[in-house]
Write a protein that holds these residues in place. Structure first.
Motif, PDB file in Angstrom:
ATOM      1  N   UNK B 115      -4.517  -5.052  -1.457  1.00  0.00           N
ATOM      2  CA  UNK B 115      -5.614  -4.324  -2.241  1.00  0.00           C
ATOM      3  C   UNK B 115      -5.203  -2.994  -2.495  1.00  0.00           C
ATOM      4  N   UNK B 116      -5.190  -2.456  -3.761  1.00  0.00           N
ATOM      5  CA  UNK B 116      -4.619  -1.197  -4.206  1.00  0.00           C
ATOM      6  C   UNK B 116      -5.625   0.122  -3.437  1.00  0.00           C
ATOM      7  N   UNK B 117      -6.603  -0.272  -3.032  1.00  0.00           N
ATOM      8  CA  UNK B 117      -7.637   0.647  -2.742  1.00  0.00           C
ATOM      9  C   UNK B 117      -7.927   0.468  -1.181  1.00  0.00           C
ATOM     10  N   UNK B 118      -7.536  -0.270  -0.565  1.00  0.00           N
ATOM     11  CA  UNK B 118      -7.509  -0.338   0.831  1.00  0.00           C
ATOM     12  C   UNK B 118      -6.821   0.872   1.817  1.00  0.00           C
ATOM     13  N   UNK B 119      -7.559   1.404   2.609  1.00  0.00           N
ATOM     14  CA  UNK B 119      -7.044   2.366   3.338  1.00  0.00           C
ATOM     15  C   UNK B 119      -5.670   2.145   4.027  1.00  0.00           C
ATOM     16  N   UNK B 120      -4.742   3.096   4.112  1.00  0.00           N
ATOM     17  CA  UNK B 120      -3.462   2.665   4.600  1.00  0.00           C
ATOM     18  C   UNK B 120      -3.306   1.943   5.950  1.00  0.00           C
ATOM     19  N   UNK B 121      -4.076   2.472   7.117  1.00  0.00           N
ATOM     20  CA  UNK B 121      -4.350   1.846   8.304  1.00  0.00           C
ATOM     21  C   UNK B 121      -4.862   0.515   8.428  1.00  0.00           C
ATOM     22  N   UNK B 122      -5.525   0.400   7.276  1.00  0.00           N
ATOM     23  CA  UNK B 122      -6.405  -1.162   7.219  1.00  0.00           C
ATOM     24  C   UNK B 122      -5.644  -2.007   6.280  1.00  0.00           C
ATOM     25  N   UNK B 123      -4.277  -1.768   5.671  1.00  0.00           N
ATOM     26  CA  UNK B 123      -3.628  -2.617   4.745  1.00  0.00           C
ATOM     27  C   UNK B 123      -3.445  -3.862   5.131  1.00  0.00           C
ATOM     28  N   UNK B 124      -2.889  -3.972   6.522  1.00  0.00           N
ATOM     29  CA  UNK B 124      -2.646  -5.387   6.828  1.00  0.00           C
ATOM     30  C   UNK B 124      -3.761  -6.181   7.070  1.00  0.00           C
ATOM     31  N   UNK B 125      -4.887  -5.407   7.764  1.00  0.00           N
ATOM     32  CA  UNK B 125      -6.043  -6.180   8.013  1.00  0.00           C
ATOM     33  C   UNK B 125      -6.694  -6.816   6.889  1.00  0.00           C
ATOM     34  N   UNK B 126      -6.655  -5.799   5.660  1.00  0.00           N
ATOM     35  CA  UNK B 126      -7.584  -6.178   4.542  1.00  0.00           C
ATOM     36  C   UNK B 126      -6.660  -7.427   3.714  1.00  0.00           C
ATOM     37  N   UNK B 127      -5.085  -7.469   3.940  1.00  0.00           N
ATOM     38  CA  UNK B 127      -4.367  -8.496   3.235  1.00  0.00           C
ATOM     39  C   UNK B 127      -4.953  -9.735   4.223  1.00  0.00           C
ATOM     40  N   UNK B 128      -5.187  -9.837   5.496  1.00  0.00           N
ATOM     41  CA  UNK B 128      -5.714 -10.997   6.115  1.00  0.00           C
ATOM     42  C   UNK B 128      -6.881 -11.255   5.586  1.00  0.00           C
ATOM     43  N   UNK B 129      -7.724 -10.334   5.686  1.00  0.00           N
ATOM     44  CA  UNK B 129      -9.014 -11.019   5.047  1.00  0.00           C
ATOM     45  C   UNK B 129      -9.114 -11.356   3.820  1.00  0.00           C
ATOM     46  N   UNK B 130      -8.357 -11.012   2.599  1.00  0.00           N
ATOM     47  CA  UNK B 130      -8.221 -11.616   1.352  1.00  0.00           C
ATOM     48  C   UNK B 130      -7.695 -13.062   1.516  1.00  0.00           C
TER      49      UNK B 130
END
Lengths: 92, 192
Positions: B115-130
């Motif tokens: 997600x282009x808006x995800x915070x850098x430190x959360x990028x991997x976690x956000x990718x897993x969430x999606x």
């Protein structure tokens, strides 16, 4: 980090995220699509009118044919009339 | 400008009013679409369709819902339609591939989404969430996206989905339970 905490972190990972920005030309593209679709409306109306006219023509032709057919068969099936003289009824 | 005036002007096909609506709601629509579709170009395509629909069907808008609710509803429906279309395409593609190729290499899954808006430190976690959100049933997915990503209050989610607030609460609970279950296989602690 325990298992549940790790899952909570994943579920909350979009909290505080920034909103993604669409392409700056998106509005122009939307207006263009609206304009194109509005221009194509008369063409679709034309198609509908053409289809309705064709159906009406077919219907008129069919009705005309049926009427003619009924008339012809009515003429053919009229009972034949014979004029008979009284003499002709005499039995020999 | 008051919402009722804006709607009136939209009904008169006023381009300035349409521009105001676009500027006001473009981020809501685009971000909702991106959460569903997990693909930036496709999200833009559907956002475009949503605004064209708004312009065309503003005369069908009834004041019983707010403009925001109505627009969210159109966005959700368009995204779900797009996902169904994508699924059908994927299925027919799979069939074609089965008949065309002899090899069993069929890689048609969506690539990893960042997600282009995800915070850098959360990028991997956000990718897993999606990745796991994508597997949820439609209604649970909608409730989760609108609540946890779009941050809408339950009352508005209920209005968008035409359900009761209780039903939304239940959908959210089920969605979270399913996500937790699906996350189990990705848990780094589990792999040890």
């Amino acid at each position: 980090m325990n298992n549940e905490q790790w899952k909570d972190d994943i579920l909350d990972s979009m909290r505080g995220a920034k909103r993604a920005e669409p392409n700056p030309f998106l509005f122009t593209r939307i207006l263009a699509q609206i304009e194109t679709s509005e221009q194509s409306v008369p063409q679709s109306y034309f198609k509908v009118r053409l289809a309705v006219s064709a159906c009406a023509l077919i219907l008129i032709l069919n009705v005309t044919l049926i009427i003619r057919q009924v008339r012809v068969s009515a003429e053919n099936s009229e009972p034949a009339t014979y004029s008979l003289n009284d003499n002709q009824y005499q039995l020999y | 400008m008051k919402e009722s005036d804006l709607i009136q002007k939209l009904r008169e096909a006023d381009q300035e009013a349409f521009n105001i609506v676009f500027e006001k709601f473009k981020l809501h629509v685009f971000n909702t679409c991106i959460s569903y579709l997990q693909h930036t170009e496709e999200a833009e395509e559907v956002t475009q369709d949503v605004f064209v629909e708004i312009y065309r069907s503003i005369n069908h808008y009834k004041a019983e819902a707010t403009l925001s609710t109505w627009i969210y509803r159109i966005s959700v429906n368009k995204c779900l339609d797009f996902l169904r279309h994508r699924k059908r395409k994927k299925r027919s593609g799979l069939l074609i591939n089965l008949f065309k190729r002899e090899s069993s290499e069929l890689q048609i899954d969506m690539p990893h989404f960042n997600h282009p808006g995800a915070i850098l430190e959360n990028k991997e976690k956000a990718a897993l969430l999606f990745k796991v959100v994508d597997k949820l049933p439609d209604q649970q997915k909608t409730a989760f996206i609108l609540s946890q990503i779009e941050d809408l209050p339950q009352k508005e989610i209920a209005a968008v989905m035409k359900l009761s607030e209780k039903a939304i609460e239940s959908l959210l609970q089920r969605a979270k339970a399913n996500l937790r279950k699906d996350l189990e296989i990705f848990n780094p602690g589990r792999r040890k």
